[in-house]
Design an enzyme around this catalytic site. Structure first.
Site: not given
Ligand code: CTP
Length: 402
Positions: A206, A275, A286, A323, A337, A341
């Site tokens: 990311n 995630d 590969k 975050f 969240k 959480k």
């Protein structure tokens, strides 16, 4: 009192630096002046020598100064490094790790706090390159004394004039006796992306760079905390003084965080954790292309923050901060969240805008707690980290049982 290195670089404000040296001495500090070659063209080293009553360093390779590798020796003895005035050139060198003279080498070698007083023409100060270098130094934990507005030596009127010596000395006093609000506390901070390997050459990653987590770590260090930093793959350097554990995947981060959270007073999960990861791990060879579509099965990675929330189970510490990188319904999703959480605070980031979130030097956010929301306007990531730590200090010192 303390030994302070006063770096003087080649700007017209170099003459004011003599007064900085004098004022530091008046409050009892020993001062060693370190002048760049350009600084010596503005003020004579003799002036500093007479004021500080110490030899002035003007040359990295001066005969007689190398028996003890002076830039390392001095770097390890000083309690503070001040650079005043700091030109665009020296700011660029310090921000980018260039060490081609005594001052820039000593900057890399010291673990003492660093205070920089920039001084230059307004257009130079506003240039994106200079702004980027200043933001980078800020993330490394460097403190600044903002330049003042007024008549500049180049004939312009604007921002760029070296701050007044009294201001520079006041700012240095704060660093020489840090407020220590987090002395004795341990913070665990995660930063950067995670990479889920698909095969020996490809991965799912990311756009996180680690800048936000590093800013939080640098700010916590400046407040006297012990900082453990769990970092995903990023080319950026973590702030000096943090205890760094490097990881690659979400699974590795999960394991490292659980270990490092032991005894921590707070955990800040600034990392962008994947995630999903390939269900059967990375393919050993590969993946070759075929004529049709490629299908891979992914499974959920452990939600680290949720696990910390569950483990805390009603205890007050560690304070938990998450975050939320969102592109819509920012506050509502952050609030979800916070509840799911079981954490104390969620920093909600709108990552759809270019000047905040991933890879930007700046950020704006909404801090969401059970009590309400607080908007932090666009500023440096370090400034956001300072507001976040102010709120966290309240939670650490007077925690609310969940
Ligand atoms: N996080 C975590 N473990 C994961 C995924 C995320 O600890 N496996 C943490 C992140 O570090 C962040 C917070 O959870 O502090 C929120 O992450 P985010 O990806 O925005 O939220 P998700 O819970 O993954 O929800 P979604 O992606 O569906 O919005």
């Amino acid at each position: 009192m303390a030994l302070v290195a006063l770096g003087v670089t080649g700007g017209i404000g170099a003459y004011k630096s003599v007064d900085v040296a004098r004022r530091l001495q008046q409050v009892g500090h020993d001062v060693t002046a370190v002048m760049t070659a350009a600084a010596c063209r503005f003020v004579g080293p003799l002036t500093f020598e007479a004021i500080t009553r110490r030899p002035v360093i003007t040359d990295q390779f001066a005969p007689g100064a190398n028996a003890d590798i002076e830039h390392i020796s001095l770097a390890s003895r000083i309690a503070l490094l001040i650079v005043a005035p700091a030109t665009a050139n020296v700011i660029g060198k310090l921000a980018n790790g260039i060490a081609d003279d005594f001052l820039s080498s000593m900057y890399l070698a010291t673990r003492a706090p660093v205070l920089i007083a920039p001084a230059m023409n307004s257009n130079m100060l506003e240039h994106p390159s200079v702004q980027r270098n200043l933001a980078r130094l800020s993330e490394q934990g460097v403190r600044f004394v903002e330049p003042g507005e007024g008549y500049l030596a180049c004939g312009w009127t604007g921002k760029g004039r070296l701050a007044e010596p009294a201001e520079i000395v006041a700012a240095s006093r704060q660093l020489l006796s840090p407020d220590g609000r987090l002395v004795g506390r341990t913070l665990l901070v995660t930063a950067g992306p995670t990479c889920e390997d698909l095969d020996p050459v490809r991965y799912l990653g990311n756009r996180s760079t680690g800048r936000m987590g590093f800013a939080v770590a640098a700010e916590a260090l400046a407040r006297g905390a012990r900082v453990r930093l769990v970092v995903g793959p990023t080319p950026l350097e973590p702030p000096a003084g943090a205890e760094v554990t490097r990881v690659r995947s979400a699974r590795e981060m999960h394991q490292a965080v659980l270990e490092c959270a032991e005894g921590a007073d707070a955990v800040v999960m600034a990392a962008a954790v994947a995630d999903y990861a390939p269900a059967d791990g990375a393919r050993p060879g590969k993946i070759r292309k075929g004529s049709g579509a490629l299908t891979m099965r992914f499974e959920r990675t452990p939600d680290i923050l949720s696990e910390l929330g569950r483990r805390r189970a009603g205890a007050a510490l560690p304070v938990l901060v998450g975050f939320a990188a969102e592109t819509q319904d920012l506050v509502q999703r952050a609030r979800d969240k916070l509840r799911e959480k079981q954490v104390d605070l969620v920093v909600a980031n709108d990552v759809s805008l270019p000047d905040r979130g991933f890879a930007a030097d700046t950020n704006a956010a909404t801090l969401v707690t059970a009590e309400g929301e607080e908007d932090v306007p666009l500023g440096t990531k370090r400034a956001l980290a300072a507001v976040l730590l102010d709120r966290m200090e309240t939670l650490i010192h007077a925690p609310v049982a969940s």
